[in-house]
Design an enzyme around this catalytic site. Sequence first.
Site, PDB file in Angstrom:
ATOM      1  N   ASP A  99       2.189   2.245   2.630  1.00  0.00           N
ATOM      2  CA  ASP A  99       3.256   1.615   1.855  1.00  0.00           C
ATOM      3  C   ASP A  99       2.770   1.369   0.427  1.00  0.00           C
ATOM      4  O   ASP A  99       1.568   1.226   0.175  1.00  0.00           O
ATOM      5  CB  ASP A  99       3.671   0.285   2.483  1.00  0.00           C
ATOM      6  N   LYS A 100       3.707   1.291  -0.488  1.00  0.00           N
ATOM      7  CA  LYS A 100       3.373   1.122  -1.906  1.00  0.00           C
ATOM      8  C   LYS A 100       2.412  -0.055  -2.116  1.00  0.00           C
ATOM      9  O   LYS A 100       1.440   0.050  -2.877  1.00  0.00           O
ATOM     10  CB  LYS A 100       4.648   0.910  -2.726  1.00  0.00           C
TER      11      LYS A 100
END
Length: 332
Positions: A152-153
């Site tokens: 995830d970012k």
Amino acid sequence: MTDVFETDDPETDAGATVLEVRFTGDEGRLDRALALALPDLSRARLQALIAAGAVSLDEAPVRQGSAAARAGLYRVAVPPPESADPEPEPIPLTVLFEDAHLIVVDKPAGMPVHPSHGHARGTLVNALLHHCAGSLSGVGGVARPGIVHRLDKDTSGVMVAAKSDAAHAGLSALFARHDIDRSYIALTRGAPHPRAGRVETRLGRSTADRKKMAVLRNGGREAITDYATLRVFGPDGRPLAAEVRSTLHTGRTHQIRVHMAHLGAPLLGDPVYGSGGVSPVVREAVAASGLTGQALHAAVLGFVHPVTGEALRFESAPPPAMQALAAALSAL
């Protein structure tokens, strides 16, 4: 009655196309009425444009697609399509290993892995294209060259990308067989109960919110996570927070985040699965640490090199914000 016009407007973002729609009577819901008037734009696309402030009625921004379409001139500013080909960018990378076939990096929190809507630049793919000078595997497609897994970012830590097609095929097979050693460190609200164990569930899209993943009774895909509580912060009988190590046996979207929330210990800083119920002292510690997303770090990645057969294992320390938060929590 409805009239539709396409105009050029210097006041809008460069390259945007402005569509004008004039409603003269009752047209029902705005998003539905605009979708009927502008068949080249889906209702979902129009809802996103409305939420972004790109739709106005008589020069005043409109924010709710569910509102009634009123008589007047609606203007829809449609941004230009983003290029399908990500551009190389000279973004610094922390390289843990690199040879002719693959590259292992320590991804910082806040960096998306590949370009997507709203993140056309500044991604790991943009950085890899520059660093590897065109030697990334093309198996993953134009937007995701070399990418065989993702974080995830706002999740930091160890990632591997393929530079050759042989490595891409081999790594993909390892991930498909779950023949990869992947361990993560997380800081949670409270502590999971029991303190250690295995979570085996089905994960899929939440029926209440399609942007979220959820534990499902039926459908979804198998998700298996082993976890162990390393430290408890605050009273042992009623912990305020904990440090938890999780080992993935499957790689589902948001798997650790959903499983920890399922155990009653969502990740600190997680805006999707754990934003509420944090004690004031923990909330202050999170704010002071500089943490801007979920406290989750991919600490270990181990695998057999798909081309050379060499056993590889990489470790990475949590980023400064997580270390600062852990130090603050240890003082509680």
